[in-house]
Design an enzyme around this catalytic site. Sequence first.
Site, PDB file in Angstrom:
ATOM      1  N   SER A 108       0.833  -1.213   0.000  1.00  0.00           N
ATOM      2  CA  SER A 108       0.000   0.000   0.000  1.00  0.00           C
ATOM      3  C   SER A 108       0.860   1.253   0.000  1.00  0.00           C
ATOM      4  O   SER A 108       0.605   2.213  -0.743  1.00  0.00           O
ATOM      5  CB  SER A 108      -0.886   0.020   1.252  1.00  0.00           C
ATOM      6  N   GLN A 167      -8.839   2.474  -0.788  1.00  0.00           N
ATOM      7  CA  GLN A 167      -8.497   2.785  -2.174  1.00  0.00           C
ATOM      8  C   GLN A 167      -9.346   3.947  -2.684  1.00  0.00           C
ATOM      9  O   GLN A 167      -8.844   4.878  -3.313  1.00  0.00           O
ATOM     10  CB  GLN A 167      -8.722   1.558  -3.064  1.00  0.00           C
ATOM     11  N   ASP A 212      -7.053  -7.920   4.120  1.00  0.00           N
ATOM     12  CA  ASP A 212      -6.292  -8.831   3.236  1.00  0.00           C
ATOM     13  C   ASP A 212      -5.810 -10.087   3.968  1.00  0.00           C
ATOM     14  O   ASP A 212      -5.196 -10.960   3.357  1.00  0.00           O
ATOM     15  CB  ASP A 212      -5.080  -8.102   2.646  1.00  0.00           C
ATOM     16  N   ARG A 269     -12.672 -14.387  -2.409  1.00  0.00           N
ATOM     17  CA  ARG A 269     -11.840 -15.076  -1.404  1.00  0.00           C
ATOM     18  C   ARG A 269     -12.648 -15.922  -0.438  1.00  0.00           C
ATOM     19  O   ARG A 269     -12.107 -16.857   0.166  1.00  0.00           O
ATOM     20  CB  ARG A 269     -10.976 -14.051  -0.647  1.00  0.00           C
ATOM     21  N   ARG A 316     -13.436  -6.587 -11.463  1.00  0.00           N
ATOM     22  CA  ARG A 316     -13.681  -5.933 -10.167  1.00  0.00           C
ATOM     23  C   ARG A 316     -14.450  -4.620 -10.322  1.00  0.00           C
ATOM     24  O   ARG A 316     -14.347  -3.939 -11.338  1.00  0.00           O
ATOM     25  CB  ARG A 316     -12.336  -5.718  -9.452  1.00  0.00           C
TER      26      ARG A 316
HETATM   27  C1  S3P Z   1      -5.600  -1.190  -0.049  1.00  0.00           C
HETATM   28  C2  S3P Z   1      -6.857  -1.211   0.480  1.00  0.00           C
HETATM   29  C3  S3P Z   1      -7.675  -2.441   0.589  1.00  0.00           C
HETATM   30  C4  S3P Z   1      -6.827  -3.694   0.436  1.00  0.00           C
HETATM   31  C5  S3P Z   1      -5.854  -3.589  -0.688  1.00  0.00           C
HETATM   32  C6  S3P Z   1      -4.909  -2.421  -0.473  1.00  0.00           C
HETATM   33  C7  S3P Z   1      -4.891   0.103  -0.151  1.00  0.00           C
HETATM   34  O1  S3P Z   1      -8.659  -2.434  -0.417  1.00  0.00           O
HETATM   35  O2  S3P Z   1      -7.644  -4.820   0.262  1.00  0.00           O
HETATM   36  O3  S3P Z   1      -5.081  -4.771  -0.827  1.00  0.00           O
HETATM   37  O4  S3P Z   1      -3.660   0.099  -0.339  1.00  0.00           O
HETATM   38  O5  S3P Z   1      -5.545   1.141  -0.028  1.00  0.00           O
HETATM   39  P1  S3P Z   1     -10.052  -1.618  -0.234  1.00  0.00           P
HETATM   40  O6  S3P Z   1      -9.702  -0.208  -0.087  1.00  0.00           O
HETATM   41  O7  S3P Z   1     -10.824  -1.849  -1.504  1.00  0.00           O
HETATM   42  O8  S3P Z   1     -10.709  -2.218   0.952  1.00  0.00           O
END
Ligand code: S3P
Length: 471
Positions: free
Chosen positions: A50, A194, A342, A373, A148
């Site tokens: 991230s 995200q 995750d 998942r 997605r």
């Molecule tokens: C992430 C947020 C998560 C996570 C992804 C990384 C990020 O997703 O599952 O692997 O770096 O902001 P979501 O924001 O869709 O929950």
Amino acid sequence: MPRVLAAVKSFPAEFRPAPKDQRRRMSSPTLTSRPGGALVGRVRAPGDKSISHRALILGALAEGETQIEGLLEGDDVVRTAEAMQAFGAGVERLGEGRWRVTGQGELTEPADVVDCGNSGTGARQIMGAAARVAIAATFTGDASLRRRPMARVTDPLTQMGALAVTRAGGRLPLTLRGGALKRISYRQPVPSAQVKSALLLAGLGPGVEVIETDPTRDHTERMLAAFGASLHVEARETGRAVRLEGGQRLTGTRVRVPGDPSSAAFPLVAALIVPGSEVTVLGVLLNPLRAGLFETLIEMGADLTISNRREDGGEPVGDITARHSALRGVEVPPDRATSMIDEYPILAVAAAFAEGPTAMRGVGELRVKESDRIALMAAGLQACGVMVEEEPEGMIVTGLARANHPVQGGATVRTHGDHRVAMAHLVMGLAAEAPIEVDEPGMIATSFPGFEALMRGLGAAIGTPGPAEAR
Ligand code: S3P
């Protein structure tokens, strides 16, 4: 030569993601783990995925130079590096994990389609960054990413004034035209770091407010502050509000990327379930909004100790030691989901070796990750003889440790190209009665390129099956 291809060519071969069709041919079609001796040793987790994406994107949006240390050189992040080059930033690899990004303060229009590979984090955040300026960009990804949901990010960007042309169902490929955005206040219907990050990046010009009911990882907030932006974070009765005033300018800075807790989870859980093991993972990010798995494992009775707690690159980090432990099932509070979203695949494996049921609920989001998942973990665990009840928004895994009922293993698990589903089952095979094989192991490199070597270094029997091992 299209600019994006020229950009890819400037990366050393080993960090260039192979085209999708070649990736399968290049890597072995399966990887197998088998029960063996204890796992022992001290290892360093790869850089946090991230934070790595964000360092590259913010570096490209900033004026001047950003020096990054400890960048994860996995396929997902390399795609983001290539994308930032395609959007006009200078991106150079200086050495292992050491990268320099030179930004002009704005992105420019890419000459070709931007392919984010397997990465939802890359795609969604780059869309936010690109929407800020009056350019058009077309985004695509691999088969998993093209399935997605993207409306969760294009809807609020459209409310801000961007134009998005998407396929039915709001999937990739899609084209986004940005510029002249207006400030909005947006309450997220589904908690997502995200989407929050995409809106904060789009909001650097007009300003924005994002309200989340369940707090999600705050790396973008922390990093925006390190790049010179001023944000206000407020706990309200209705949720956590992050507000960014308009007219922000970012200035390049140094970023040190800590170890990824989502990757550290695999060797640590392996140590918990393989008798006699003791494994330490050094320099793991301990941001409370990412540490839900460790909290849950401790509630399950795991012998996990954290030492050498320190601050590194604006984030809390520490060294985590796991020793083989007798685990018991627990109910994971749904409001903890965002801090371990995750980690459910590897938690499901720990639960298979615990005594009693572990209930994981309120995690419907797991169905729209790199794969479904919930469905894939339920199918894989069941194929290995574990009791799993699948629910629409969760699953219950019942371990029978006290009845001395071992996990049988002996299955080939279909991963649908999901790196975490693959790694979780490979960890399970280390403590099962019979080997476990996973397909599409090449995809592990999206988040954990050195996984097999690191696990083998600890003593794990993971590899491609030789003729003598044919079952
Ligand atoms: C992430 C947020 C998560 C996570 C992804 C990384 C990020 O997703 O599952 O692997 O770096 O902001 P979501 O924001 O869709 O929950």
